[in-house]
Design a protein around this motif. Sequence first.
Motif, PDB file in Angstrom:
ATOM      1  N   ALA A 273       0.829  -1.200   0.000  1.00  0.00           N
ATOM      2  CA  ALA A 273       0.000   0.000   0.000  1.00  0.00           C
ATOM      3  C   ALA A 273       0.865   1.251   0.000  1.00  0.00           C
ATOM      4  O   ALA A 273       1.830   1.357   0.776  1.00  0.00           O
ATOM      5  CB  ALA A 273      -0.921   0.006   1.215  1.00  0.00           C
ATOM      6  N   THR A 274       0.497   2.208  -0.882  1.00  0.00           N
ATOM      7  CA  THR A 274       1.255   3.444  -1.019  1.00  0.00           C
ATOM      8  C   THR A 274       0.315   4.631  -0.858  1.00  0.00           C
ATOM      9  O   THR A 274      -0.768   4.660  -1.458  1.00  0.00           O
ATOM     10  CB  THR A 274       1.940   3.498  -2.397  1.00  0.00           C
ATOM     11  OG1 THR A 274       2.757   2.342  -2.567  1.00  0.00           O
ATOM     12  CG2 THR A 274       2.782   4.758  -2.526  1.00  0.00           C
ATOM     13  N   ARG A 275       0.780   5.613  -0.066  1.00  0.00           N
ATOM     14  CA  ARG A 275      -0.038   6.805   0.156  1.00  0.00           C
ATOM     15  C   ARG A 275      -0.211   7.570  -1.175  1.00  0.00           C
ATOM     16  O   ARG A 275       0.725   7.737  -1.950  1.00  0.00           O
ATOM     17  CB  ARG A 275       0.616   7.701   1.197  1.00  0.00           C
ATOM     18  CG  ARG A 275      -0.310   8.789   1.742  1.00  0.00           C
ATOM     19  CD  ARG A 275       0.473   9.673   2.710  1.00  0.00           C
ATOM     20  NE  ARG A 275       0.987   8.923   3.838  1.00  0.00           N
ATOM     21  CZ  ARG A 275       0.294   8.688   4.951  1.00  0.00           C
ATOM     22  NH1 ARG A 275      -0.948   9.130   5.068  1.00  0.00           N
ATOM     23  NH2 ARG A 275       0.856   8.007   5.941  1.00  0.00           N
ATOM     24  N   GLY A 276      -1.439   8.037  -1.422  1.00  0.00           N
ATOM     25  CA  GLY A 276      -1.749   8.747  -2.644  1.00  0.00           C
ATOM     26  C   GLY A 276      -2.130   7.848  -3.787  1.00  0.00           C
ATOM     27  O   GLY A 276      -2.642   8.309  -4.817  1.00  0.00           O
ATOM     28  N   LEU A 277      -1.866   6.566  -3.668  1.00  0.00           N
ATOM     29  CA  LEU A 277      -2.202   5.603  -4.727  1.00  0.00           C
ATOM     30  C   LEU A 277      -3.247   4.606  -4.287  1.00  0.00           C
ATOM     31  O   LEU A 277      -4.102   4.201  -5.067  1.00  0.00           O
ATOM     32  CB  LEU A 277      -0.930   4.871  -5.182  1.00  0.00           C
ATOM     33  CG  LEU A 277      -1.078   3.896  -6.359  1.00  0.00           C
ATOM     34  CD1 LEU A 277      -1.546   4.623  -7.607  1.00  0.00           C
ATOM     35  CD2 LEU A 277       0.247   3.183  -6.610  1.00  0.00           C
ATOM     36  N   HIS A 278      -3.198   4.227  -3.019  1.00  0.00           N
ATOM     37  CA  HIS A 278      -4.093   3.190  -2.515  1.00  0.00           C
ATOM     38  C   HIS A 278      -5.033   3.683  -1.419  1.00  0.00           C
ATOM     39  O   HIS A 278      -5.757   2.877  -0.834  1.00  0.00           O
ATOM     40  CB  HIS A 278      -3.283   1.997  -1.993  1.00  0.00           C
ATOM     41  CG  HIS A 278      -2.479   1.317  -3.045  1.00  0.00           C
ATOM     42  ND1 HIS A 278      -1.121   1.098  -2.906  1.00  0.00           N
ATOM     43  CD2 HIS A 278      -2.811   0.843  -4.272  1.00  0.00           C
ATOM     44  CE1 HIS A 278      -0.669   0.487  -3.981  1.00  0.00           C
ATOM     45  NE2 HIS A 278      -1.680   0.321  -4.824  1.00  0.00           N
ATOM     46  N   ASP A 279      -5.021   4.959  -1.121  1.00  0.00           N
ATOM     47  CA  ASP A 279      -5.986   5.469  -0.149  1.00  0.00           C
ATOM     48  C   ASP A 279      -7.079   6.235  -0.892  1.00  0.00           C
ATOM     49  O   ASP A 279      -6.886   6.695  -2.016  1.00  0.00           O
ATOM     50  CB  ASP A 279      -5.303   6.359   0.887  1.00  0.00           C
ATOM     51  CG  ASP A 279      -4.510   7.485   0.237  1.00  0.00           C
ATOM     52  OD1 ASP A 279      -4.343   7.454  -1.008  1.00  0.00           O
ATOM     53  OD2 ASP A 279      -4.054   8.380   0.963  1.00  0.00           O
ATOM     54  N   GLY A 280      -8.248   6.341  -0.276  1.00  0.00           N
ATOM     55  CA  GLY A 280      -9.391   6.998  -0.899  1.00  0.00           C
ATOM     56  C   GLY A 280     -10.655   6.186  -0.683  1.00  0.00           C
ATOM     57  O   GLY A 280     -10.736   5.314   0.198  1.00  0.00           O
ATOM     58  N   THR A 281     -11.676   6.478  -1.509  1.00  0.00           N
ATOM     59  CA  THR A 281     -12.973   5.797  -1.390  1.00  0.00           C
ATOM     60  C   THR A 281     -13.097   4.720  -2.468  1.00  0.00           C
ATOM     61  O   THR A 281     -13.170   5.020  -3.661  1.00  0.00           O
ATOM     62  CB  THR A 281     -14.132   6.797  -1.531  1.00  0.00           C
ATOM     63  OG1 THR A 281     -14.006   7.814  -0.526  1.00  0.00           O
ATOM     64  CG2 THR A 281     -15.465   6.087  -1.369  1.00  0.00           C
ATOM     65  N   PHE A 282     -13.116   3.475  -2.023  1.00  0.00           N
ATOM     66  CA  PHE A 282     -13.312   2.338  -2.930  1.00  0.00           C
ATOM     67  C   PHE A 282     -14.794   1.942  -2.901  1.00  0.00           C
ATOM     68  O   PHE A 282     -15.446   2.031  -1.859  1.00  0.00           O
ATOM     69  CB  PHE A 282     -12.456   1.146  -2.513  1.00  0.00           C
ATOM     70  CG  PHE A 282     -10.980   1.325  -2.764  1.00  0.00           C
ATOM     71  CD1 PHE A 282     -10.395   0.787  -3.893  1.00  0.00           C
ATOM     72  CD2 PHE A 282     -10.190   2.029  -1.858  1.00  0.00           C
ATOM     73  CE1 PHE A 282      -9.027   0.949  -4.119  1.00  0.00           C
ATOM     74  CE2 PHE A 282      -8.834   2.191  -2.068  1.00  0.00           C
ATOM     75  CZ  PHE A 282      -8.250   1.650  -3.213  1.00  0.00           C
ATOM     76  N   GLN A 283     -15.278   1.476  -4.035  1.00  0.00           N
ATOM     77  CA  GLN A 283     -16.668   1.016  -4.113  1.00  0.00           C
ATOM     78  C   GLN A 283     -16.733  -0.297  -4.875  1.00  0.00           C
ATOM     79  O   GLN A 283     -16.144  -0.440  -5.955  1.00  0.00           O
ATOM     80  CB  GLN A 283     -17.558   2.051  -4.803  1.00  0.00           C
ATOM     81  CG  GLN A 283     -19.037   1.687  -4.801  1.00  0.00           C
ATOM     82  CD  GLN A 283     -19.911   2.769  -5.435  1.00  0.00           C
ATOM     83  OE1 GLN A 283     -19.472   3.490  -6.332  1.00  0.00           O
ATOM     84  NE2 GLN A 283     -21.133   2.906  -4.953  1.00  0.00           N
ATOM     85  N   CYS A 284     -17.466  -1.272  -4.303  1.00  0.00           N
ATOM     86  CA  CYS A 284     -17.712  -2.563  -4.953  1.00  0.00           C
ATOM     87  C   CYS A 284     -19.139  -2.557  -5.487  1.00  0.00           C
ATOM     88  O   CYS A 284     -20.088  -2.252  -4.758  1.00  0.00           O
ATOM     89  CB  CYS A 284     -17.514  -3.702  -3.955  1.00  0.00           C
ATOM     90  SG  CYS A 284     -17.935  -5.339  -4.601  1.00  0.00           S
TER      91      CYS A 284
END
Length: 341
Positions: A273-284
Amino acid sequence: MSVAETSTGGGHPEVLLYLFGANLVPAQGVGGQPQMAVGAGVCLIQHLLVSLAPAGPLAAPQGATGGVGGPSDAEVRPRVCLVVQKSKMKLKSKRPLFYLLLLYSTQTLGIEIHSVPEANGDGVIETKLNETVSLICQLDGGGRDPLVPEELVWLRNGAAVILKEGNKEGRSSVCITPTIHEDNGVTFTCHLSKNETISDSVTLNVTYGPQLFGSEDVLVEEETVLILQCDIWANPAVSSVSWTLNGSQVDLGAGGFSVTNDEFLSQLSAQKATRGLHDGTFQCLANSSIYGVHTKLFFVSLTDKTIKFPLIPMIAGLVVVGLTVLLAVIARWQMIVKCFK
């Protein structure tokens, strides 16, 4: 059904049997004798009817002509008619008993399951999760003694269903409420306790959508594995599953993501996991042909990487140091004792 006995001019008795309201009008035959036409289908049970009825005269039905000198200028147009001509045997029987024997010999015993909701032509009951299904099994047809009810047995996928007293004889009911996931595909069978071949079956098809709703907060440390899972178990199975990040389709190549799907779960993962690449709002998002699109949100936040204390190596080092000190003390114990004298 009605039965009549008539005589011809020559004194030869004829037995006329009318089935299910057939209308008989004598027609002119050879030598002035009334003759009857016998249907091909009725002839198959002619000897059975005669053998079942004991000897004796039978009363004529309403509208039938008896005695000598009956009408001879009409035609015979019975719907179903059977004739035994010039029989010298006299029949002695009461009509109710004769009718009972006839019905008993021509009807068969069967079983039929009625359901709410109704089963389709393939014996499948369509229902939804958390609803109620009622099954009623009852005897269908004659050939049974009404004073001695037949005992019925229910099976669920071949296993016996426990029934209360009074819910076994002649008519039996089973209620499935509420329907659950495990009821999907289950077959209920009802049969006679003394004859398993007389039976009827229905199968449940319980439909349900994927259990996707709400949101979840996820904390992940930098440079660790990120794993997100959503439940896509449904009947019928979902037609498609997709993942988005901050409203856009997840770029599997650029983000180092991988997606795996099976019958029950869809999993999105990233090995580092990398900050700015893998953080945020994910939706399935899972799409069902019956229940539409179901979604779930994941709010992913990354925390700073922490230096992990090597606990096990530290404990091992302390143990070694302690043993070394102990051995040294033992080796110089005599010298230590002399110093304190």
